[in-house]
Design a protein around this motif. Structure first.
Motif, PDB file in Angstrom:
ATOM      1  N   ARG A 124       0.862  -1.136   0.136  1.00 44.80           N
ATOM      2  CA  ARG A 124       0.150  -0.134   0.076  1.00 44.80           C
ATOM      3  C   ARG A 124       0.908   1.324  -0.060  1.00 44.80           C
ATOM      4  NH1 ARG A 124      -4.810   1.658  -2.033  1.00 44.80           N
ATOM      5  NH2 ARG A 124      -5.820   3.180  -0.655  1.00 44.80           N
ATOM      6  N   GLN A 125       2.052   1.417   0.795  1.00 43.13           N
ATOM      7  CA  GLN A 125       2.856   2.545   1.147  1.00 43.13           C
ATOM      8  C   GLN A 125       3.662   2.387  -0.374  1.00 43.13           C
ATOM      9  OE1 GLN A 125       2.472   4.810   3.069  1.00 43.13           O
ATOM     10  NE2 GLN A 125       1.374   3.745   4.864  1.00 43.13           N
ATOM     11  N   ILE A 167      10.872  11.137   1.966  1.00 48.83           N
ATOM     12  CA  ILE A 167      10.448  10.428   3.143  1.00 48.83           C
ATOM     13  C   ILE A 167      11.514  10.782   4.298  1.00 48.83           C
ATOM     14  CG2 ILE A 167       9.705   8.279   4.440  1.00 48.83           C
ATOM     15  CD1 ILE A 167       9.549   7.035   1.724  1.00 48.83           C
ATOM     16  N   ASP A 168      10.894  11.738   4.958  1.00 51.16           N
ATOM     17  CA  ASP A 168      11.685  11.966   6.266  1.00 51.16           C
ATOM     18  C   ASP A 168      11.733  11.095   7.210  1.00 51.16           C
ATOM     19  OD1 ASP A 168       9.614  12.360   8.233  1.00 51.16           O
ATOM     20  OD2 ASP A 168       9.282  14.441   7.538  1.00 51.16           O
ATOM     21  N   ALA A 169      12.758  11.183   8.066  1.00 48.47           N
ATOM     22  CA  ALA A 169      13.076   9.990   9.034  1.00 48.47           C
ATOM     23  C   ALA A 169      11.590   9.571  10.044  1.00 48.47           C
ATOM     24  CB  ALA A 169      14.155  10.470  10.046  1.00 48.47           C
ATOM     25  N   ALA A 170      10.848  10.611  10.568  1.00 40.36           N
ATOM     26  CA  ALA A 170       9.917  10.427  11.402  1.00 40.36           C
ATOM     27  C   ALA A 170       9.024   9.568  10.391  1.00 40.36           C
ATOM     28  CB  ALA A 170       9.448  11.553  12.000  1.00 40.36           C
ATOM     29  N   ILE A 211       6.020   4.381   8.621  1.00 34.45           N
ATOM     30  CA  ILE A 211       5.453   3.319   7.545  1.00 34.45           C
ATOM     31  C   ILE A 211       6.420   2.194   7.633  1.00 34.45           C
ATOM     32  CG2 ILE A 211       4.889   5.319   6.041  1.00 34.45           C
ATOM     33  CD1 ILE A 211       7.582   4.682   4.475  1.00 34.45           C
ATOM     34  N   GLY A 212       7.286   1.929   8.669  1.00 34.90           N
ATOM     35  CA  GLY A 212       7.897   0.748   9.150  1.00 34.90           C
ATOM     36  C   GLY A 212       9.117   0.597   8.281  1.00 34.90           C
TER      37      GLY A 212
END
Length: 262
Positions: A156-157, A168-171, A176-177
């Motif tokens: 899905r992601q 995609i930042d670290a947080a 999202i795994g």
């Protein structure tokens, strides 16, 4: 031994540093070949219990080297297939190491760099780390890294990020795994060392078998065959010298042999 890598081994922990800082540790033919060979050598070394993968300079890895990609764009399909198979083989070698692997990510982990982070068992990132599957913006797809990124973030992601190529930042990566732990950049080495020390407490054969167990049962429907397979796995391990040593050490309140050897 290597021109694109530095390897430090200390008390059972091997840290493999990609060492092309001037190009943000981007892949080329040599780095792919050397990383494949290093993984094979470390997997065969019984003195190495944990493998950490990191990058020198400002980034973990910015993905493919632009000169390498330019040459690939000018080559035919057969040559491109050969190059892609070498990259895919390197990622598989890393992913299938029989010992625990940790990606130590700081700065950029883009394209193939995100693939490396996903191919490792664990990922620890500095809070300034940034990830992306940026391939579609170059007119290509994250094919070789796909199985590992999908394993990390799910389909899905992946449907979003494989197509949007958003950063995609670290947080967000934790959410999202993709990343297990996000810490301040100056605390990155301490957190990696903490997890590596925890991994050293486990039996080496048990850890290898645990990785095989996950591969065997993940996303499989519950069935009689699956239940029987899990029972056979634990029955086989209970009879091993490692299991007897582990139980004996627990009952005698002493460290097991694999801990005292490190």
């Amino acid at each position: 031994m290597y021109e694109t890598l530095e390897i430090d081994i200390d008390k059972g922990i091997a840290t493999v540093w990609m060492n092309r800082p001037d190009v943000h540790n981007a892949f080329n033919t040599q780095l792919i070949a050397e990383l494949t060979e290093a993984c094979q050598e470390l997997d065969a070394d019984d003195a190495v219990r944990v493998v950490v993968l990191g990058g020198r300079g400002k980034s973990f890895s910015a993905g493919a080297d632009l000169n390498w990609m330019k040459a690939a764009g000018e080559a035919g399909e057969a040559d491109n297939f050969a190059d892609a198979m070498k990259l895919a083989g390197m990622l598989r070698t890393l992913a299938e190491l029989r010992k625990p692997t940790i990606a130590r990510v700081h700065g950029a982990a883009l394209g193939g760099g995100m693939g490396l982070a996903s191919a490792c068992d664990l990922c620890v990132a500095g809070e300034q780390a940034v990830f992306a599957t940026s391939e579609v913006r170059l007119g290509i797809i994250p094919a070789a890294i796909g199985p590992y990124v999908l394993r990390a973030i799910g389909a899905r992601q992946a449907l979003r990020y494989f197509q949007s190529a958003e950063r995609i930042d670290a947080a967000r990566a934790v959410h999202i795994g993709l990343v297990h732990e996000c810490v301040a950049t100056e605390e990155l080495d301490a957190k990696v060392a903490e997890i590596a020390r925890a991994l050293l407490q486990g039996g080496p054969r048990a850890q290898a078998e645990a990785k095989e167990l996950i591969a065997a049962v993940a996303n499989r429907p519950l069935s009689d065959a699956l239940v029987e397979d899990t029972a056979r796995r634990i029955a086989r391990l209970r009879a091993t010298p490692e299991a007897r040593e582990g139980l004996g050490a627990f009952l005698e309140k002493r460290p097991p042999a694999w801990v005292s050897k490190v």
